[in-house]
Scaffold this motif. Sequence first.
Motif, mmCIF file in Angstrom:
data_model
loop_
_atom_site.group_PDB
_atom_site.id
_atom_site.type_symbol
_atom_site.label_atom_id
_atom_site.label_comp_id
_atom_site.label_asym_id
_atom_site.label_seq_id
_atom_site.Cartn_x
_atom_site.Cartn_y
_atom_site.Cartn_z
ATOM 1 N N ASP A 25 0.060 -12.874 4.076
ATOM 2 C CA ASP A 25 1.186 -13.813 4.076
ATOM 3 C C ASP A 25 2.243 -13.473 3.033
ATOM 4 O OD1 ASP A 25 0.118 -15.227 6.182
ATOM 5 O OD2 ASP A 25 -0.818 -16.758 4.911
ATOM 6 N N HIS A 26 1.944 -12.535 2.129
ATOM 7 C CA HIS A 26 2.907 -12.143 1.092
ATOM 8 C C HIS A 26 3.550 -10.782 1.351
ATOM 9 C CE1 HIS A 26 2.101 -15.590 -1.474
ATOM 10 N NE2 HIS A 26 0.825 -15.451 -1.125
ATOM 11 N N LYS A 44 8.287 -4.938 4.490
ATOM 12 C CA LYS A 44 7.758 -3.623 4.869
ATOM 13 C C LYS A 44 7.129 -2.991 3.633
ATOM 14 C CE LYS A 44 9.028 0.050 7.970
ATOM 15 N NZ LYS A 44 8.246 -0.508 9.047
ATOM 16 N N LEU A 45 5.885 -2.536 3.804
ATOM 17 C CA LEU A 45 5.162 -1.899 2.714
ATOM 18 C C LEU A 45 4.479 -0.651 3.233
ATOM 19 C CD1 LEU A 45 3.835 -1.746 -0.103
ATOM 20 C CD2 LEU A 45 2.054 -3.286 0.781
ATOM 21 N N PHE A 46 4.861 0.518 2.718
ATOM 22 C CA PHE A 46 4.213 1.778 3.042
ATOM 23 C C PHE A 46 3.120 2.045 2.004
ATOM 24 C CE2 PHE A 46 8.278 2.506 5.206
ATOM 25 C CZ PHE A 46 7.833 3.018 6.407
ATOM 26 N N ILE A 58 0.242 4.489 6.421
ATOM 27 C CA ILE A 58 -0.054 3.143 6.914
ATOM 28 C C ILE A 58 1.000 2.219 6.347
ATOM 29 C CG2 ILE A 58 -1.715 1.247 6.910
ATOM 30 C CD1 ILE A 58 -3.917 3.401 6.496
ATOM 31 N N SER A 59 1.535 1.372 7.208
ATOM 32 C CA SER A 59 2.483 0.373 6.722
ATOM 33 C C SER A 59 2.084 -0.998 7.230
ATOM 34 C CB SER A 59 3.916 0.702 7.148
ATOM 35 O OG SER A 59 4.062 0.616 8.554
ATOM 36 N N PHE A 60 2.385 -2.011 6.422
ATOM 37 C CA PHE A 60 2.263 -3.404 6.821
ATOM 38 C C PHE A 60 3.675 -3.938 6.921
ATOM 39 C CE2 PHE A 60 -1.984 -2.627 5.438
ATOM 40 C CZ PHE A 60 -2.761 -3.478 6.210
ATOM 41 N N ASN A 61 3.913 -4.740 7.966
ATOM 42 C CA ASN A 61 5.267 -5.157 8.289
ATOM 43 C C ASN A 61 5.302 -6.617 8.700
ATOM 44 O OD1 ASN A 61 6.554 -2.201 8.771
ATOM 45 N ND2 ASN A 61 4.493 -2.286 9.577
ATOM 46 N N VAL A 62 6.424 -7.272 8.395
ATOM 47 C CA VAL A 62 6.665 -8.639 8.842
ATOM 48 C C VAL A 62 7.961 -8.641 9.635
ATOM 49 C CG1 VAL A 62 7.139 -11.013 8.153
ATOM 50 C CG2 VAL A 62 5.523 -9.647 6.849
#
Length: 154
Positions: A25-26, A44-46, A58-62
């Motif tokens: 959630d962050h 966006k976090l790589f 790997i990335s996390f994305n909103v």
Amino acid sequence: MIAMKNVEQITKGEGYTAINMGALDHIGEYSIIHPKLKTEIFGKLFLKDATEATGTEISFNVLPPHTEVPYFHRHTDNEETYIILKGCGDFQIDDDCFPICEGSVVRVAPAPSRGMRNASDEPMIYMVVQSKENSLGNYSSEDGTRTEWNPKWK
């Protein structure tokens, strides 16, 4: 890539790096400066640099409610696997458009053009694993070797 929020390194040793990126959630607290668009993209976090990975990105994305990724793209060498963790919407590969939701997994080879949108009232959270196409040529369950097991948590 520049991140608005910093990833916490848990530990690092010979052959490994452990990080904590925080709760899903962050993810929206992270941002990057897109290398081609030269604009800041939020949510966006790589992880390649943070984990010192050499074989995957790997990335996390909103994706905020009722928005879309602002561009379609393709790759030269790398395939991508999109894993939808929360939310629902539509994914398009070239001319094929189909619904996606929590639990959807979409692998796209390098050449096809791809894009997606969040059709829901909630943020869509998704993960993308990018790796060189056909790099798992030697993949098998026999690749692993059992080692002595001495768990410290016991």
